[in-house]
Scaffold this active site. Structure first.
Site, PDB file in Angstrom:
ATOM      1  N   ARG A 151     -15.343  18.195 -24.710  1.00 15.96           N
ATOM      2  CA  ARG A 151     -15.650  16.885 -24.144  1.00 15.96           C
ATOM      3  C   ARG A 151     -14.940  15.794 -24.935  1.00 15.96           C
ATOM      4  O   ARG A 151     -14.501  14.788 -24.388  1.00 15.96           O
ATOM      5  CB  ARG A 151     -17.171  16.633 -24.141  1.00 15.96           C
ATOM      6  N   TYR A 210     -10.622  -1.725  -3.077  1.00 12.22           N
ATOM      7  CA  TYR A 210     -11.053  -0.387  -2.669  1.00 12.22           C
ATOM      8  C   TYR A 210     -12.576  -0.369  -2.551  1.00 12.22           C
ATOM      9  O   TYR A 210     -13.292  -0.911  -3.399  1.00 12.22           O
ATOM     10  CB  TYR A 210     -10.562   0.627  -3.693  1.00 12.22           C
ATOM     11  N   ASP A 240      -5.698  -2.275 -11.463  1.00  7.75           N
ATOM     12  CA  ASP A 240      -5.687  -0.996 -10.745  1.00  7.75           C
ATOM     13  C   ASP A 240      -4.278  -0.826 -10.188  1.00  7.75           C
ATOM     14  O   ASP A 240      -3.880  -1.518  -9.246  1.00  7.75           O
ATOM     15  CB  ASP A 240      -6.725  -1.027  -9.631  1.00  7.75           C
ATOM     16  N   LYS A 295      -4.266  10.243  -6.717  1.00  3.78           N
ATOM     17  CA  LYS A 295      -3.313   9.783  -5.718  1.00  3.78           C
ATOM     18  C   LYS A 295      -1.872  10.141  -6.121  1.00  3.78           C
ATOM     19  O   LYS A 295      -1.525  11.304  -6.219  1.00  3.78           O
ATOM     20  CB  LYS A 295      -3.492   8.290  -5.484  1.00  3.78           C
TER      21      LYS A 295
END
Length: 379
Positions: A46, A98, A170, A195
Site C-alpha cells: 500500500r 465531469y 484536470d 483514459k
C-alpha cells in the site's frame, strides 16, 4: 529527452535480477526485512510497490514534474487533493465539469464544510470576484468535459500565485502529449489514467503530478493513509500503454480533426464543439497552450430533438455507445444520462449542456470508416 523517448524510457529500468526490459509485476503485499526496520525501501505494497513506483516516475516525467502518485481511480486522485483542505475552506471551480467531479465536490466534501463556487472561466479575471480569505484551491478542467471549453492555465496561475492559492488542473482530455499544466504555472496536475494514458479501456486508475516537495509529501501521506492505491497488475498495463501514447495521440488528433470537420459540414448537425475551430471562443488560447486539439468532439443535431439524438446513438456500428473516453476504439456517449447524470438538469443547462448533446471520443480506427459510420447513423 523528447516526449516519445520519455514515454518509452522514463522511470523504467531493466530488472536488476534478470535484465528483463519490461518492469516486472511485483505481485506482492509485503517484503522480507533483514531486521526490524531494516529493509530495501519496501515494507508494504500500500505504501510502496516497485511496479507502481516505475509508473509514477514515468507519468511525472511526461508532465515535466518531480513527483507522481497513482491512485485506484481518477476520483481517488481528486479525493486526495480535496483532503488537503479543512472545514471552512473554499474552492473555486468551473461550471462545466465531469459529472463525477461535481458529485464528489457536492455530495461528499460539501458535507464536510468545504464550500464550492461553480463559475464560468472563459474569462479568467472573473475568478478574482469569488476569492475570499477562505479560498484555498482553484480546480479547472481544460478542455472541459463535455463542452470542450478552453481555460487559460497561465492566466489562472497568475491569479492563484498572486493570492497564494493552489491551482489543480484536470489534464485528462489533453493528456501530457498535448499540454503540460505545471509548465504553465499549475501546482497539481490530475489525470484519469483510465483514459488516454492507459489508452486501451482495460484499466481504471488516477494520478497526480506535482513539483513542490512538501506538497508531494502531504499527498503521499494521504495516498498511504487513505489507501486508494492502484495495484501492480494495473500499473504494468499502464506502463505498457504509455509506450505508445505519442503515436496514439497523433492519430486521435488527426481523426478528431476529420470528424469535427465532417460534422460541421453535415446539413443535419446544428453545432459542433471542438477547440480546433477558429470560431471556438478560446481557440487562440488552445493554440497557445496545446500542441494539437485532441480527439474529443461534441455536437447536437438540428431540431434539438432528444429522440433523434438517441436514435442516432443507437445506430452507430463502429463507434460504441459507452461511457469513458481515450481508448483506441471510438466511443459515443450521451452525457445527460451517462457521464453527467449526477449533475441536476437545471445546472447542466445553465452551463450549456443540453440533453441532446452527443459526445464522441474519436479513436484511432481509419477515419473514413468513422465518417461512414456517422453518415449512416445520422442519415
Amino acid at each position: 529527452m523528447k516526449f516519445g523517448t520519455k514515454a518509452i524510457h522514463a522511470g523504467v529500468h531493466p530488472d536488476p535480477t534478470t535484465g528483463a526490459i519490461m518492469t516486472p509485476i511485483y505481485q506482492t503485499s509485503t517484503y522480507v526485512q533483514a531486521s526490524p526496520g531494516k529493509h530495501k525501501g519496501y515494507e508494504y505494497s500500500r505504501t510502496q510497490n516497485p511496479t507502481r513506483n516505475a509508473l509514477q516516475d514515468n507519468i511525472a516525467a511526461l508532465e515535466n514534474g518531480k513527483h507522481g502518485l497513482c491512485f485506484a481511480s481518477g476520483l481517488g486522485a481528486t479525493d486526495a487533493v480535496l483532503k488537503l483542505l479543512k472545514p471552512g475552506d473554499e474552492v473555486i471551480t468551473g461550471n462545466d465539469l465531469y459529472g463525477g467531479t461535481y458529485r464528489i465536490f457536492t455530495k461528499i466534501f460539501q458535507n464536510f464544510g468545504i464550500k464550492f463556487h461553480f463559475i464560468g472561466m472563459d474569462e479568467v479575471n472573473t475568478i478574482e470576484n469569488h476569492i475570499t480569505p477562505q479560498t484555498k484551491l482553484v480546480w479547472i478542467e481544460t478542455p472541459t468535459n463535455p463542452l470542450l471549453n478552453i481555460i487559460d492555465i497561465a492566466g489562472v496561475a497568475a491569479i492563484t500565485k498572486k493570492h497564494k492559492l493552489w491551482l489543480a488542473v484536470d489534464n485528462t482530455f489533453a493528456s501530457p502529449y498535448l499540454q503540460n499544466p505545471l509548465d504553465l504555472g499549475a501546482d497539481i496536475v490530475m489525470h484519469s489514467v483510465t483514459k488516454y494514458l492507459a489508452g486501451h479501456s482495460d484499466v481504471v486508475m488516477g494520478a497526480l503530478v506535482v513539483n513542490d516537495d512538501e506538497l508531494a509529501q502531504r499527498l503521499a501521506f494521504i495516498q498511504n493513509a487513505s489507501g486508494a492505491v492502484t495495484g501492480p497488475q494495473d500499473s504494468f498495463l499502464v506502463l505498457r500503454g504509455i509506450k505508445t501514447l505519442h503515436v496514439r495521440m497523433q492519430r486521435h488528433c488527426e481523426n478528431g480533426r476529420a470528424i469535427a470537420q465532417y460534422l460541421a459540414s453535415h446539413p443535419k448537425v446544428s453545432q459542433v464543439w471542438w477547440p480546433g475551430f477558429e470560431s471556438h471562443p478560446n481557440h487562440a488560447i488552445a493554440k497557445a497552450q496545446m500542441r494539437d486539439f485532441g480527439g474529443m468532439v461534441s455536437f447536437t443535431l438540428k431540431g434539438d430533438s432528444l429522440q433523434d439524438a438517441i436514435q442516432m446513438m443507437e445506430k452507430v456500428k463502429v463507434f460504441s455507445l459507452a461511457e469513458s473516453l481515450g481508448g483506441v476504439e471510438s466511443l459515443c456517449t450521451h452525457p445527460a444520462t451517462m457521464t453527467h447524470a449526477s449533475i441536476p438538469k437545471a445546472e447542466r443547462e445553465k452551463a450549456g449542456l443540453k440533453d441532446t448533446l452527443v459526445r464522441l471520443s474519436v479513436g484511432i480506427e481509419d477515419a473514413e470508416d468513422l465518417i461512414e459510420d456517422l453518415k449512416q447513423a445520422i442519415g
